[in-house]
Design a protein around this motif. Sequence first.
Motif, short mmCIF file in Angstrom:
data_model
loop_
_atom_site.label_atom_id
_atom_site.label_comp_id
_atom_site.label_asym_id
_atom_site.label_seq_id
_atom_site.Cartn_x
_atom_site.Cartn_y
_atom_site.Cartn_z
N ARG A 1 -13.33 3.44 24.12
CA ARG A 1 -14.76 3.96 24.74
C ARG A 1 -14.33 5.28 25.39
NH1 ARG A 1 -16.07 -0.28 28.49
NH2 ARG A 1 -16.24 -1.67 26.43
N LEU A 2 -13.32 5.24 26.09
CA LEU A 2 -12.78 6.64 26.76
C LEU A 2 -12.91 7.86 25.78
CD1 LEU A 2 -12.13 8.10 29.49
CD2 LEU A 2 -9.82 7.29 29.09
N VAL A 3 -12.00 7.47 24.74
CA VAL A 3 -11.95 8.50 23.67
C VAL A 3 -13.18 8.99 23.13
CG1 VAL A 3 -10.94 9.08 21.74
CG2 VAL A 3 -9.50 7.81 23.40
N MET A 4 -13.81 8.17 22.88
CA MET A 4 -15.35 8.38 22.30
C MET A 4 -16.11 9.18 23.26
SD MET A 4 -17.88 5.80 20.18
CE MET A 4 -19.13 6.58 19.48
N SER A 5 -16.09 8.96 24.42
CA SER A 5 -17.00 9.44 25.53
C SER A 5 -16.41 10.78 25.84
CB SER A 5 -16.80 8.71 26.98
OG SER A 5 -17.49 9.43 27.90
N GLN A 6 -15.24 11.01 25.41
CA GLN A 6 -14.43 12.58 25.58
C GLN A 6 -15.07 13.25 24.45
OE1 GLN A 6 -10.30 11.83 26.30
NE2 GLN A 6 -10.73 11.57 28.48
N ARG B 1 -17.46 12.89 22.64
CA ARG B 1 -19.10 13.05 22.75
C ARG B 1 -19.31 14.36 23.59
NH1 ARG B 1 -22.17 7.72 23.43
NH2 ARG B 1 -24.07 9.31 23.09
N GLY B 2 -18.44 14.42 24.67
CA GLY B 2 -18.66 15.26 25.62
C GLY B 2 -18.30 16.62 24.96
N VAL B 3 -17.34 16.88 24.37
CA VAL B 3 -16.85 17.99 23.46
C VAL B 3 -17.84 18.34 22.72
CG1 VAL B 3 -15.14 19.07 22.09
CG2 VAL B 3 -14.27 17.54 24.04
N ALA B 4 -18.48 17.40 21.86
CA ALA B 4 -19.46 18.03 21.06
C ALA B 4 -20.69 18.32 21.52
CB ALA B 4 -19.69 16.50 20.04
N ALA C 1 -20.11 21.68 22.49
CA ALA C 1 -19.98 22.69 21.43
C ALA C 1 -21.68 23.04 20.89
CB ALA C 1 -19.31 22.30 20.21
N ARG C 2 -22.27 22.09 20.97
CA ARG C 2 -23.81 22.05 20.61
C ARG C 2 -24.44 23.21 21.38
NH1 ARG C 2 -24.19 16.38 20.02
NH2 ARG C 2 -25.13 16.25 21.70
N GLN C 3 -24.17 23.01 22.95
CA GLN C 3 -24.88 24.03 23.79
C GLN C 3 -24.36 25.51 23.65
OE1 GLN C 3 -23.79 21.80 27.51
NE2 GLN C 3 -25.77 20.77 27.31
N GLN C 4 -22.99 25.53 23.30
CA GLN C 4 -22.56 26.83 23.20
C GLN C 4 -23.24 27.41 21.77
OE1 GLN C 4 -18.19 26.61 23.26
NE2 GLN C 4 -18.20 25.98 25.38
N LEU C 5 -23.39 26.39 20.84
CA LEU C 5 -24.03 27.27 19.52
C LEU C 5 -25.31 27.55 19.73
CD1 LEU C 5 -23.60 27.63 16.57
CD2 LEU C 5 -24.35 25.27 16.19
#
Length: 112
Positions: A88-93, A95-98, A101-105
């Motif tokens: 869950r922790l890995v997935m949460s991280q 998703r945060g990175v993704a 990335a979407r916001q920067q794009l």
Amino acid sequence: MTPEITLDDIQKTVRDSFYVTVGLGVIAFQKAQVQRNELRKQLEEGVGGAHQTVADSVKTVEERLEAVEHRIDAVLDDVEEKLPAQARLVMSQARGVAKDARQQLRLLVDRA
């Protein structure tokens, strides 16, 4: 009998011709100005209309993408809840990175 042409008659004719020529030049210049302004308006309307059409299309695409993102996020929230703590922790991280990335794009696309 032929009427005599005097120097005053010639001067008057030249002066009148000069005034007529200047007047015609002014009228031609004004007509050119009007045509230039009409062309400028048409071009601005054409470019503005195309720009508005593109802006509307981009807005529609953004709205649809946001709707898809919300659906995906809802599904991922459900999946995340069912995972063990470490996963869950890995997935949460991830998703945060993704999301970052979407916001920067989006920022890059908005600048363009």
